[in-house]
Enzyme design. Structure first.
Site, PDB file in Angstrom:
ATOM      1  N   ARG A 166       0.846  -1.206   0.000  1.00  0.00           N
ATOM      2  CA  ARG A 166       0.000   0.000   0.000  1.00  0.00           C
ATOM      3  C   ARG A 166       0.871   1.243   0.000  1.00  0.00           C
ATOM      4  NH1 ARG A 166       1.843   3.082   4.407  1.00  0.00           N
ATOM      5  NH2 ARG A 166       1.444   2.082   6.406  1.00  0.00           N
TER       6      ARG A 166
ATOM      7  N   GLU B 180      -6.426   6.792   8.117  1.00  0.00           N
ATOM      8  CA  GLU B 180      -5.363   7.632   8.707  1.00  0.00           C
ATOM      9  C   GLU B 180      -4.852   8.659   7.700  1.00  0.00           C
ATOM     10  OE1 GLU B 180      -2.272   5.494  10.816  1.00  0.00           O
ATOM     11  OE2 GLU B 180      -0.765   6.878  10.047  1.00  0.00           O
TER      12      GLU B 180
ATOM     13  N   ARG C 225      -5.440   5.464   1.056  1.00  0.00           N
ATOM     14  CA  ARG C 225      -4.487   4.348   1.142  1.00  0.00           C
ATOM     15  C   ARG C 225      -4.771   3.527  -0.104  1.00  0.00           C
ATOM     16  NH1 ARG C 225      -2.084   3.113   6.396  1.00  0.00           N
ATOM     17  NH2 ARG C 225      -1.256   5.134   6.988  1.00  0.00           N
TER      18      ARG C 225
ATOM     19  N   CYS D  62       1.148  10.413   9.686  1.00  0.00           N
ATOM     20  CA  CYS D  62       2.202   9.966  10.608  1.00  0.00           C
ATOM     21  C   CYS D  62       3.555  10.082   9.905  1.00  0.00           C
ATOM     22  CB  CYS D  62       1.950   8.513  11.009  1.00  0.00           C
ATOM     23  SG  CYS D  62       3.180   7.889  12.172  1.00  0.00           S
TER      24      CYS D  62
ATOM     25  N   THR E 155       6.094   8.425  10.135  1.00  0.00           N
ATOM     26  CA  THR E 155       6.706   7.119   9.800  1.00  0.00           C
ATOM     27  C   THR E 155       6.367   6.688   8.373  1.00  0.00           C
ATOM     28  OG1 THR E 155       4.796   5.869  10.617  1.00  0.00           O
ATOM     29  CG2 THR E 155       6.584   6.269  12.177  1.00  0.00           C
TER      30      THR E 155
ATOM     31  N   ARG F 275       4.132   0.580   2.365  1.00  0.00           N
ATOM     32  CA  ARG F 275       4.380  -0.573   3.246  1.00  0.00           C
ATOM     33  C   ARG F 275       4.088  -1.824   2.428  1.00  0.00           C
ATOM     34  NH1 ARG F 275       2.679  -4.048   7.623  1.00  0.00           N
ATOM     35  NH2 ARG F 275       0.444  -3.717   7.273  1.00  0.00           N
TER      36      ARG F 275
ATOM     37  N   ARG G 250       4.255  -7.155  12.560  1.00  0.00           N
ATOM     38  CA  ARG G 250       2.930  -6.798  13.092  1.00  0.00           C
ATOM     39  C   ARG G 250       2.115  -8.082  13.257  1.00  0.00           C
ATOM     40  NH1 ARG G 250       0.806  -1.293   9.872  1.00  0.00           N
ATOM     41  NH2 ARG G 250       2.655  -0.059  10.358  1.00  0.00           N
TER      42      ARG G 250
ATOM     43  N   GLU H 246      -1.671  -3.223  12.543  1.00  0.00           N
ATOM     44  CA  GLU H 246      -0.854  -2.591  13.562  1.00  0.00           C
ATOM     45  C   GLU H 246      -1.501  -2.714  14.943  1.00  0.00           C
ATOM     46  OE1 GLU H 246      -0.032   1.546  12.926  1.00  0.00           O
ATOM     47  OE2 GLU H 246       1.967   1.152  13.689  1.00  0.00           O
TER      48      GLU H 246
HETATM   49  P1  ADP Z   1      -1.364  -0.308   6.919  1.00  0.00           P
HETATM   50  O1  ADP Z   1      -0.629   0.433   7.986  1.00  0.00           O
HETATM   51  O2  ADP Z   1      -0.436  -0.891   5.938  1.00  0.00           O
HETATM   52  O3  ADP Z   1      -2.426   0.473   6.224  1.00  0.00           O
HETATM   53  P2  ADP Z   1      -2.542  -2.150   8.939  1.00  0.00           P
HETATM   54  O4  ADP Z   1      -1.402  -2.706   9.724  1.00  0.00           O
HETATM   55  O5  ADP Z   1      -3.485  -1.225   9.606  1.00  0.00           O
HETATM   56  O6  ADP Z   1      -2.033  -1.537   7.597  1.00  0.00           O
HETATM   57  O7  ADP Z   1      -3.357  -3.364   8.309  1.00  0.00           O
HETATM   58  C1  ADP Z   1      -4.483  -3.140   7.514  1.00  0.00           C
HETATM   59  C2  ADP Z   1      -5.130  -4.436   7.099  1.00  0.00           C
HETATM   60  O8  ADP Z   1      -4.363  -5.052   6.079  1.00  0.00           O
HETATM   61  C3  ADP Z   1      -5.248  -5.455   8.237  1.00  0.00           C
HETATM   62  O9  ADP Z   1      -6.466  -6.147   8.123  1.00  0.00           O
HETATM   63  C4  ADP Z   1      -4.093  -6.387   7.932  1.00  0.00           C
HETATM   64  O10 ADP Z   1      -4.272  -7.682   8.465  1.00  0.00           O
HETATM   65  C5  ADP Z   1      -4.126  -6.393   6.423  1.00  0.00           C
HETATM   66  N1  ADP Z   1      -2.861  -6.841   5.833  1.00  0.00           N
HETATM   67  C6  ADP Z   1      -1.649  -6.275   5.953  1.00  0.00           C
HETATM   68  N2  ADP Z   1      -0.724  -6.975   5.270  1.00  0.00           N
HETATM   69  C7  ADP Z   1      -1.374  -8.026   4.696  1.00  0.00           C
HETATM   70  C8  ADP Z   1      -0.984  -9.114   3.863  1.00  0.00           C
HETATM   71  N3  ADP Z   1       0.282  -9.255   3.452  1.00  0.00           N
HETATM   72  N4  ADP Z   1      -1.942  -9.986   3.496  1.00  0.00           N
HETATM   73  C9  ADP Z   1      -3.232  -9.845   3.876  1.00  0.00           C
HETATM   74  N5  ADP Z   1      -3.662  -8.837   4.643  1.00  0.00           N
HETATM   75  C10 ADP Z   1      -2.754  -7.933   5.053  1.00  0.00           C
HETATM   76  C1  CIR Z   2       2.808   5.454  18.023  1.00  0.00           C
HETATM   77  O1  CIR Z   2       3.455   6.487  18.169  1.00  0.00           O
HETATM   78  O2  CIR Z   2       3.144   4.382  18.539  1.00  0.00           O
HETATM   79  C2  CIR Z   2       1.565   5.504  17.181  1.00  0.00           C
HETATM   80  N1  CIR Z   2       1.226   6.875  16.950  1.00  0.00           N
HETATM   81  C3  CIR Z   2       1.759   4.752  15.860  1.00  0.00           C
HETATM   82  C4  CIR Z   2       2.966   5.154  15.094  1.00  0.00           C
HETATM   83  C5  CIR Z   2       3.259   4.421  13.794  1.00  0.00           C
HETATM   84  N2  CIR Z   2       2.163   3.945  13.065  1.00  0.00           N
HETATM   85  C6  CIR Z   2       1.384   4.577  12.169  1.00  0.00           C
HETATM   86  O3  CIR Z   2       1.449   5.723  11.872  1.00  0.00           O
HETATM   87  N3  CIR Z   2       0.456   3.864  11.559  1.00  0.00           N
END
Ligand code: ADP
Ligand code: CIR
Length: 341
Positions: free
Chosen positions: A112, A211, A215, A257, A259, A266, A294, A299
């Site tokens: 993404r 966020e 995305r 963010c 990061t 990602r 993760r 996350e």
């Molecule tokens: P991001 O920060 O990349 O937007 P999150 O950690 O919030 O993502 O995850 C968003 C969704 O995407 C969650 O449901 C997570 O399980 C899913 N996800 C992330 N990576 C994968 C993957 N490789 N395969 C399937 N689902 C994924």
């Molecule tokens: C933290 O500081 O731990 C949270 N604000 C998450 C930081 C990184 N993740 C994100 O932006 N998705």
């Protein structure tokens, strides 16, 4: 005035390390065009003492007008010298064959990028009027996607609870922001003017007003990282022709963010590595490969059955091609190690 010494947080939080009294004094009275201030930028870290970063931006101008706060955080998180962002979506000259054709380890791959608009505030600070206008502009642009990328938009407002829960469980849809995002205003007016766009084959998705304003996501079962990457690159070429994103040559694409700055990319796999993940050095192995760990529900989620979400840590000071290579080489190594145990 805010007294940083009185704020109790974990000592490793980047906000705690870099938001000194001197920074607060220097930024006192600075207000960005969409009303962001140093106080708003650090609110999430104050409310959530377990944050690792603890700062968020409110609009593109936050990164320049509040640079004494953001720049040190950016330098440290991305290990980046602020020398200039470079983009490269080609895969020329690097290995791209499927690393796990039988599907013994890699369940799925997802890449993404985050995008925000040059003219609007980020979800942390956007007004309800602008959020509605932005949604219409995004949907209009997505309707121009050609071929296999074409699809439909599903607003969250009015979606049945059953459908919503199923889409979240299937890893397609986002949930309401967690407490870190709640503190910074991302959940205001939930669920109005949020939604998800799906291509008909559900391999290309766009989240609207999570966020980040967008995305943009490519995902599918299995380990064909190159196919996932190429689909995303193709979609971005069309989307970039219709929307003007917040960007600068030093920080790359601007995100809520810090990061996520730079490529805002990602690239992750869900990988089943029960032996390696149970071993003491799992975290160190991933850190050495430049990878973050993760849980399988995103996350701050837990994991189960030895399945983890593994992705690139850095998003700035690295090109998209280098991120591909880092995930590719990392997955190869993790599979080798799992086999050896
Ligand atoms: P991001 O920060 O990349 O937007 P999150 O950690 O919030 O993502 O995850 C968003 C969704 O995407 C969650 O449901 C997570 O399980 C899913 N996800 C992330 N990576 C994968 C993957 N490789 N395969 C399937 N689902 C994924
Ligand atoms: C933290 O500081 O731990 C949270 N604000 C998450 C930081 C990184 N993740 C994100 O932006 N998705």
């Amino acid at each position: 005035m805010l007294l940083m010494t009185e704020i109790k947080t974990n000592p490793d939080m980047l906000m705690k390390k870099h938001c000194t009294e001197e920074v607060i004094t220097k930024l006192s009275g600075v207000i960005t065009p969409h009303g962001w201030t140093v106080e708003k930028a650090i609110q999430s870290g104050i409310d959530n003492p377990d944050s690792s970063i603890g700062v968020y931006a409110g609009d593109p101008e936050s990164y320049t007008m509040l640079a004494p706060l953001f720049d040190p955080v950016i330098r440290e998180y991305h290990n980046y010298d602020m020398s200039g962002h470079k983009s490269d979506f080609s895969l020329e000259g690097i290995s791209t064959e499927n690393l796990d054709p039988t599907g013994a380890y890699v369940l799925s791959t997802r890449i993404r990028v985050g995008r925000n608009f040059a003219k609007y505030a980020f979800p942390s600070a956007i007004s309800s009027e602008d959020r509605a206008k932005m949604e219409s502009e995004i949907v209009e642009a997505l309707q121009k996607l050609p071929g296999a990328l074409a699809g439909d938009y599903f607003p969250l407002d009015g979606m049945t609870e059953d459908v919503r829960q199923q889409m979240v469980a299937d890893h397609f849809l986002f949930k309401q922001g967690d407490r870190f995002l709640e503190s910074v205003g991302v959940n205001r007016d939930w669920p109005k003017n949020r939604g998800i766009f799906f291509s008909h084959d559900k391999k290309f998705l766009v989240w609207v007003s999570e966020e980040d304003s967008m995305r943009i996501i490519s995902m599918q079962s299995g380990a064909d990282i190159a196919e996932v990457f190429t689909r995303l690159a193709t979609a971005l070429a069309t989307i970039n022709a219709h929307l003007n994103f917040a960007f600068d040559d030093i920080r790359g694409y601007h995100t809520t963010c810090p990061t996520n700055l730079g490529t805002a990319m990602r690239a992750s796999v869900h990988i089943k590595i029960p032996k390696l993940s149970a071993s003491k050095n799992f975290k160190d192995v991933c850190a050495t490969l430049g990878l973050s760990i993760r849980g399988v529900h995103g996350e701050h989620s837990e994991s189960s059955d030895g399945i983890y979400d593994i992705s690139n840590k850095r998003r700035l000071g690295i090109t998209e091609k280098e991120i591909f290579q880092q995930l590719y080489d990392g997955v190869k190594k993790l599979i080798e190690l799992e086999k050896s145990l």
